[in-house]
Design an enzyme around this catalytic site. Structure first.
Site, PDB file in Angstrom:
ATOM      1  N   LYS A  13       4.857   4.533 -13.914  1.00 32.36           N
ATOM      2  CA  LYS A  13       5.731   4.501 -12.728  1.00 32.36           C
ATOM      3  C   LYS A  13       6.749   2.977 -13.195  1.00 32.36           C
ATOM      4  O   LYS A  13       7.977   3.251 -12.799  1.00 32.36           O
ATOM      5  CB  LYS A  13       4.969   4.420 -11.540  1.00 32.36           C
ATOM      6  N   ARG A  88       2.069   0.484   0.129  1.00 32.40           N
ATOM      7  CA  ARG A  88       0.853   1.154  -0.258  1.00 32.40           C
ATOM      8  C   ARG A  88       0.108   1.669   0.844  1.00 32.40           C
ATOM      9  O   ARG A  88      -0.932   2.258   0.861  1.00 32.40           O
ATOM     10  CB  ARG A  88       0.324   0.133  -1.000  1.00 32.40           C
ATOM     11  N   ARG A 127      -3.392   0.473 -22.746  1.00 32.29           N
ATOM     12  CA  ARG A 127      -2.482  -0.638 -22.291  1.00 32.29           C
ATOM     13  C   ARG A 127      -3.152  -2.117 -22.211  1.00 32.29           C
ATOM     14  O   ARG A 127      -2.648  -3.096 -22.490  1.00 32.29           O
ATOM     15  CB  ARG A 127      -1.655  -0.250 -20.870  1.00 32.29           C
ATOM     16  N   ARG A 133      -3.712  -6.914 -19.504  1.00 34.16           N
ATOM     17  CA  ARG A 133      -3.709  -7.146 -18.001  1.00 34.16           C
ATOM     18  C   ARG A 133      -5.380  -7.315 -17.520  1.00 34.16           C
ATOM     19  O   ARG A 133      -6.146  -6.712 -17.809  1.00 34.16           O
ATOM     20  CB  ARG A 133      -3.251  -5.910 -17.234  1.00 34.16           C
ATOM     21  N   ARG A 144      -8.977   1.088  -8.294  1.00 31.48           N
ATOM     22  CA  ARG A 144      -7.395   1.382  -7.962  1.00 31.48           C
ATOM     23  C   ARG A 144      -6.996   2.886  -7.979  1.00 31.48           C
ATOM     24  O   ARG A 144      -6.283   2.969  -6.969  1.00 31.48           O
ATOM     25  CB  ARG A 144      -6.613   0.724  -9.016  1.00 31.48           C
TER      26      ARG A 144
HETATM   27  P1  ADP Z   1      -1.156  -0.309 -10.491  1.00 31.09           P
HETATM   28  O1  ADP Z   1      -0.327   0.864  -9.949  1.00 31.09           O
HETATM   29  O2  ADP Z   1      -1.349  -0.001 -12.048  1.00 31.09           O
HETATM   30  O3  ADP Z   1      -2.372  -0.251  -9.803  1.00 31.09           O
HETATM   31  P2  ADP Z   1       0.572  -2.523  -9.715  1.00 31.09           P
HETATM   32  O4  ADP Z   1       1.217  -3.300 -10.755  1.00 31.09           O
HETATM   33  O5  ADP Z   1       1.489  -1.498  -8.692  1.00 31.09           O
HETATM   34  O6  ADP Z   1      -0.420  -1.650 -10.497  1.00 31.09           O
HETATM   35  O7  ADP Z   1      -0.190  -3.445  -8.816  1.00 31.09           O
HETATM   36  C1  ADP Z   1      -1.623  -4.254  -9.283  1.00 31.09           C
HETATM   37  C2  ADP Z   1      -2.225  -4.848  -8.226  1.00 31.09           C
HETATM   38  O8  ADP Z   1      -1.204  -5.717  -7.345  1.00 31.09           O
HETATM   39  C3  ADP Z   1      -2.923  -3.771  -7.383  1.00 31.09           C
HETATM   40  O9  ADP Z   1      -3.903  -3.409  -7.914  1.00 31.09           O
HETATM   41  C4  ADP Z   1      -2.920  -4.673  -6.092  1.00 31.09           C
HETATM   42  O10 ADP Z   1      -4.294  -5.684  -6.076  1.00 31.09           O
HETATM   43  C5  ADP Z   1      -1.624  -5.856  -6.101  1.00 31.09           C
HETATM   44  N1  ADP Z   1      -0.759  -5.009  -5.187  1.00 31.09           N
HETATM   45  C6  ADP Z   1       0.630  -4.494  -5.760  1.00 31.09           C
HETATM   46  N2  ADP Z   1       1.317  -4.302  -4.869  1.00 31.09           N
HETATM   47  C7  ADP Z   1       0.615  -4.331  -3.573  1.00 31.09           C
HETATM   48  C8  ADP Z   1       0.653  -4.117  -2.239  1.00 31.09           C
HETATM   49  N3  ADP Z   1       1.963  -3.327  -1.736  1.00 31.09           N
HETATM   50  N4  ADP Z   1      -0.199  -3.858  -1.242  1.00 31.09           N
HETATM   51  C9  ADP Z   1      -1.378  -4.723  -1.740  1.00 31.09           C
HETATM   52  N5  ADP Z   1      -1.716  -5.058  -3.084  1.00 31.09           N
HETATM   53  C10 ADP Z   1      -0.775  -4.795  -4.024  1.00 31.09           C
END
Ligand code: ADP
Length: 191
Positions: A13, A88, A127, A133, A144
């Site tokens: 994404k 989210r 990745r 990461r 996740r």
């Molecule tokens: P992925 O889709 O690979 O899980 P993201 O880069 O979107 O990765 O998010 C990584 C982490 O950042 C999430 O697992 C969470 O801990 C935090 N995070 C990101 N966006 C949010 C959100 N909108 N609400 C809560 N936590 C978030």
């Protein structure tokens, strides 16, 4: 135009959102990227978020809503915004709707990438080797994925109830193929 892109961890994404920014001119706002930046800089937000993120859990709604609230006006000033990683949860979606309504705006489309789970694990572990990461461990990935499926459907339903076009897009194949599907889906949904 305000759009939201959803996809499970490893669905590509972020890659697709960057292409949408580049080729369709929508400003890419990624809460994951912003948080990783805060962690790297060691800011108070970053210090609060680091452990939560490493475990694959979600940071508190208030924290993330604040982050978006501070960045949304500048992003909205351009042709449009593509939100990646936000909202989210249902509460985040409600907070977003209120912020947008204050400016006379609303979410125009939602794209949800579908990728089978066995493809996802392969991509993420790859990745992990390339980018290192902190949250790309098997346990954190599994957590996740669980969070994603549990919460995303509720947010998608929230937007369907508001008659926002929610497009499910096949996220398998090359990045180019996926991008063309997204372009088609957005084209359809914006009329
Ligand atoms: P992925 O889709 O690979 O899980 P993201 O880069 O979107 O990765 O998010 C990584 C982490 O950042 C999430 O697992 C969470 O801990 C935090 N995070 C990101 N966006 C949010 C959100 N909108 N609400 C809560 N936590 C978030």
């Amino acid at each position: 135009m305000i759009g939201v892109i959803f996809g499970p961890p490893g669905s590509g994404k972020g890659t697709q959102a960057a292409r949408v920014e580049h080729e369709l001119g929508l400003k890419h706002l990624s809460t994951g990227d912003i948080l990783r930046h805060e962690v790297a800089e060691g800011t108070p937000v970053g210090r609060e978020a680091a452990r939560i993120m490493a475990a694959g859990d979600l940071v508190p709604d208030e924290l993330i809503v604040d982050i978006v609230r501070r960045r949304l006006p500048e992003a909205e000033a351009g042709a449009g915004v593509l939100l990646d990683g936000f909202p989210r949860t249902l509460r985040q979606a409600q907070a977003l709707d209120r912020m947008l309504a204050d400016e006379g705006h609303r979410v125009g489309f939602v794209v949800a990438l579908d990728v089978p789970e066995h493809d996802l694990m392969d991509r993420i572990l790859h990745r992990a080797q390339v980018q290192g990461r902190a949250d790309d461990t098997r346990e954190a990935i599994a957590e996740r994925m669980r969070e994603y499926h549990k919460l995303t459907e509720a947010v998608l339903d929230h937007y369907r109830r508001q008659d926002v076009a929610v497009e499910r897009v096949d996220g398998t194949g090359t990045p180019e193929q996926v991008f063309e599907r997204i372009r088609g889906a957005i084209g359809l949904s914006s009329g």
